[in-house]
Motif scaffolding. Structure first.
Motif, PDB file in Angstrom:
ATOM      1  N   GLU A  56     -14.352  63.792  48.668  1.00  0.00           N
ATOM      2  CA  GLU A  56     -13.550  64.233  47.525  1.00  0.00           C
ATOM      3  C   GLU A  56     -14.379  64.183  46.237  1.00  0.00           C
ATOM      4  O   GLU A  56     -14.331  65.117  45.420  1.00  0.00           O
ATOM      5  N   ALA A  97     -11.061  64.127  32.844  1.00  0.00           N
ATOM      6  CA  ALA A  97     -11.417  64.879  34.052  1.00  0.00           C
ATOM      7  C   ALA A  97     -11.929  63.987  35.180  1.00  0.00           C
ATOM      8  O   ALA A  97     -11.676  64.256  36.353  1.00  0.00           O
ATOM      9  N   ARG A 109      -6.436  67.939  49.702  1.00  0.00           N
ATOM     10  CA  ARG A 109      -6.416  67.513  48.295  1.00  0.00           C
ATOM     11  C   ARG A 109      -7.276  68.405  47.402  1.00  0.00           C
ATOM     12  O   ARG A 109      -6.921  68.704  46.264  1.00  0.00           O
ATOM     13  N   HIS A 137      -7.130  70.179  43.498  1.00  0.00           N
ATOM     14  CA  HIS A 137      -8.130  70.117  42.416  1.00  0.00           C
ATOM     15  C   HIS A 137      -8.533  71.527  41.982  1.00  0.00           C
ATOM     16  O   HIS A 137      -8.733  71.798  40.808  1.00  0.00           O
ATOM     17  N   ASN A 147     -12.984  56.763  39.427  1.00  0.00           N
ATOM     18  CA  ASN A 147     -12.844  57.846  40.409  1.00  0.00           C
ATOM     19  C   ASN A 147     -13.981  57.907  41.442  1.00  0.00           C
ATOM     20  O   ASN A 147     -13.831  58.503  42.501  1.00  0.00           O
ATOM     21  N   MET A 178      -4.863  64.247  33.397  1.00  0.00           N
ATOM     22  CA  MET A 178      -4.501  65.330  34.295  1.00  0.00           C
ATOM     23  C   MET A 178      -4.246  64.699  35.648  1.00  0.00           C
ATOM     24  O   MET A 178      -5.187  64.386  36.359  1.00  0.00           O
ATOM     25  N   ASP A 179      -2.994  64.475  35.988  1.00  0.00           N
ATOM     26  CA  ASP A 179      -2.696  63.760  37.227  1.00  0.00           C
ATOM     27  C   ASP A 179      -1.749  64.582  38.096  1.00  0.00           C
ATOM     28  O   ASP A 179      -0.911  65.323  37.582  1.00  0.00           O
ATOM     29  N   GLY A 180      -1.901  64.427  39.408  1.00  0.00           N
ATOM     30  CA  GLY A 180      -0.962  65.039  40.338  1.00  0.00           C
ATOM     31  C   GLY A 180      -1.538  66.146  41.213  1.00  0.00           C
ATOM     32  O   GLY A 180      -0.797  66.778  41.972  1.00  0.00           O
ATOM     33  N   ASN A 181      -2.850  66.339  41.134  1.00  0.00           N
ATOM     34  CA  ASN A 181      -3.464  67.383  41.967  1.00  0.00           C
ATOM     35  C   ASN A 181      -3.275  67.101  43.457  1.00  0.00           C
ATOM     36  O   ASN A 181      -2.956  68.000  44.243  1.00  0.00           O
ATOM     37  N   GLY A 182      -3.480  65.836  43.835  1.00  0.00           N
ATOM     38  CA  GLY A 182      -3.382  65.450  45.243  1.00  0.00           C
ATOM     39  C   GLY A 182      -1.966  65.659  45.775  1.00  0.00           C
ATOM     40  O   GLY A 182      -1.768  66.212  46.861  1.00  0.00           O
ATOM     41  N   ARG A 183      -0.972  65.214  44.977  1.00  0.00           N
ATOM     42  CA  ARG A 183       0.421  65.359  45.405  1.00  0.00           C
ATOM     43  C   ARG A 183       0.836  66.820  45.481  1.00  0.00           C
ATOM     44  O   ARG A 183       1.577  67.229  46.358  1.00  0.00           O
ATOM     45  N   ARG A 218     -13.208  57.022  45.107  1.00  0.00           N
ATOM     46  CA  ARG A 218     -12.495  57.919  46.038  1.00  0.00           C
ATOM     47  C   ARG A 218     -13.402  58.262  47.220  1.00  0.00           C
ATOM     48  O   ARG A 218     -14.609  58.057  47.142  1.00  0.00           O
ATOM     49  N   LEU A 220     -15.247  67.340  43.892  1.00  0.00           N
ATOM     50  CA  LEU A 220     -14.918  67.360  42.464  1.00  0.00           C
ATOM     51  C   LEU A 220     -16.151  67.721  41.623  1.00  0.00           C
ATOM     52  O   LEU A 220     -16.053  68.500  40.665  1.00  0.00           O
TER      53      LEU A 220
HETATM   54  C1  IPE Z   1      -5.987  64.033  39.184  1.00  0.00           C
HETATM   55  O1  IPE Z   1      -5.200  64.288  40.303  1.00  0.00           O
HETATM   56  C2  IPE Z   1      -7.337  64.666  39.278  1.00  0.00           C
HETATM   57  C3  IPE Z   1      -8.520  63.823  39.098  1.00  0.00           C
HETATM   58  C4  IPE Z   1      -8.576  62.520  39.007  1.00  0.00           C
HETATM   59  C5  IPE Z   1      -9.792  64.534  39.079  1.00  0.00           C
HETATM   60  P1  IPE Z   1      -5.127  63.229  41.483  1.00  0.00           P
HETATM   61  O2  IPE Z   1      -6.187  63.546  42.458  1.00  0.00           O
HETATM   62  O3  IPE Z   1      -5.166  61.841  40.912  1.00  0.00           O
HETATM   63  O4  IPE Z   1      -3.692  63.538  42.109  1.00  0.00           O
HETATM   64  P2  IPE Z   1      -2.715  62.506  42.825  1.00  0.00           P
HETATM   65  O5  IPE Z   1      -2.488  61.343  41.913  1.00  0.00           O
HETATM   66  O6  IPE Z   1      -3.370  62.092  44.115  1.00  0.00           O
HETATM   67  O7  IPE Z   1      -1.470  63.302  43.050  1.00  0.00           O
END
Ligand code: IPE
Ligand code: MG
Length: 235
Positions: free
Chosen positions: A57, A45, A15, A19, A50, A1-6, A53, A61
């Motif tokens: 964050e 997840a 960010r 999430h 992770n 599951m990628d791309g929440n931050g973007r 980070r 999470l």
């Molecule tokens: C994935 O989204 C979520 C987790 C790792 C919990 P990201 O947080 O990696 O989103 P981007 O890559 O910064 O867009």
């Protein structure tokens, strides 16, 4: 599951807002997968990496995970979803561990559909844990070193009694595996989609499954072997 931050950045949001929306997608995807005939869905997840980070964050999470588990227990029981985990969950916050234990216990008798959360998961960590457990079993005389078959070693992975994934989907346009189920995905089909996780819908999942269904899986054999000999049609 990628791309929440973007997803959040594109909207000028923090960010964590990405999430939060990502959790909504977890909910919808859990049921979308079941509707589409999937028997087991594993969601990556939180990885062992992770933790690196920013602390706020990571904290957010964990908070979201706790909130999600509290809210979903009722839904899982009502909709007969079995919850399981893979990963070093004993290093997760105590509150999360407690909720996981309760939810896993209360849903363990459901057999139709399983949601697996990969939490504090990393494939390399998993292999180290499995090798350690296997070595201990050999030392204890429970396994024979010379019987080092895959079927035997497989029993020491977190996924011991789970089937290998048929399809692995990564969202957000990245085309990496990032330490996810390296051994189990040996023969999996991969679908990479540019859709950011918060935007991922049932239609995106259905499209990935349709793509999977078009692929010919040969498992090391030839095309003729898996499709059978071409039959002569009598006119
Ligand atoms: C994935 O989204 C979520 C987790 C790792 C919990 P990201 O947080 O990696 O989103 P981007 O890559 O910064 O867009
Ligand atoms: Mg990412």
């Amino acid at each position: 599951m990628d791309g929440n931050g973007r997803w959040a950045k594109q909207r000028g949001l923090p960010r964590i807002e990405g999430h939060r929306r990502g959790v909504e997608t977890v909910r919808t995807t859990t049921f979308a997968a079941r509707d589409l005939g999937v028997k087991m869905l594993t969601l990556y997840a939180f990885s062992v990496e992770n933790w690196k980070r920013p602390q706020d964050e990571v904290g957010a999470l964990m908070g979201l995970l706790e909130f999600y588990l509290k809210k979903e227990l009722e839904t899982f029981v009502r909709d007969r979803v079995r919850l399981r985990t893979i990963g070093r969950t004993d290093e997760m916050p105590p509150g999360v561990q407690k909720l996981l234990r309760t939810t896993i216990e209360e849903t363990k008798h459901f057999t139709d559909y399983t949601l697996v959360l990969a939490l504090n998961y990393g494939a390399r960590t998993e292999i180290v844990d499995a090798a350690r457990a296997y070595a201990a079993a050999v030392a204890a005389g429970k396994e024979k070193l010379n019987d080092g078959s895959w079927a035997t070693f497989n029993r020491y992975l977190y996924t011991a009694d789970m089937p290998d994934p048929d399809l692995v989907i990564r969202t957000s346009g990245e085309t990496r595996i990032s330490n996810f189920l390296l051994l189990q995905a040996a023969y999996a089909e991969f679908v990479f989609t540019p859709v950011l996780w918060p935007d991922f819908t049932k239609a995106d999942l259905a499209a990935a499954i349709a793509e999977f269904n078009k692929r010919e899986r040969r498992f090391g054999q030839t095309s003729e072997q898996v499709t059978g000999p071409v039959k002569t049609v009598a006119k």
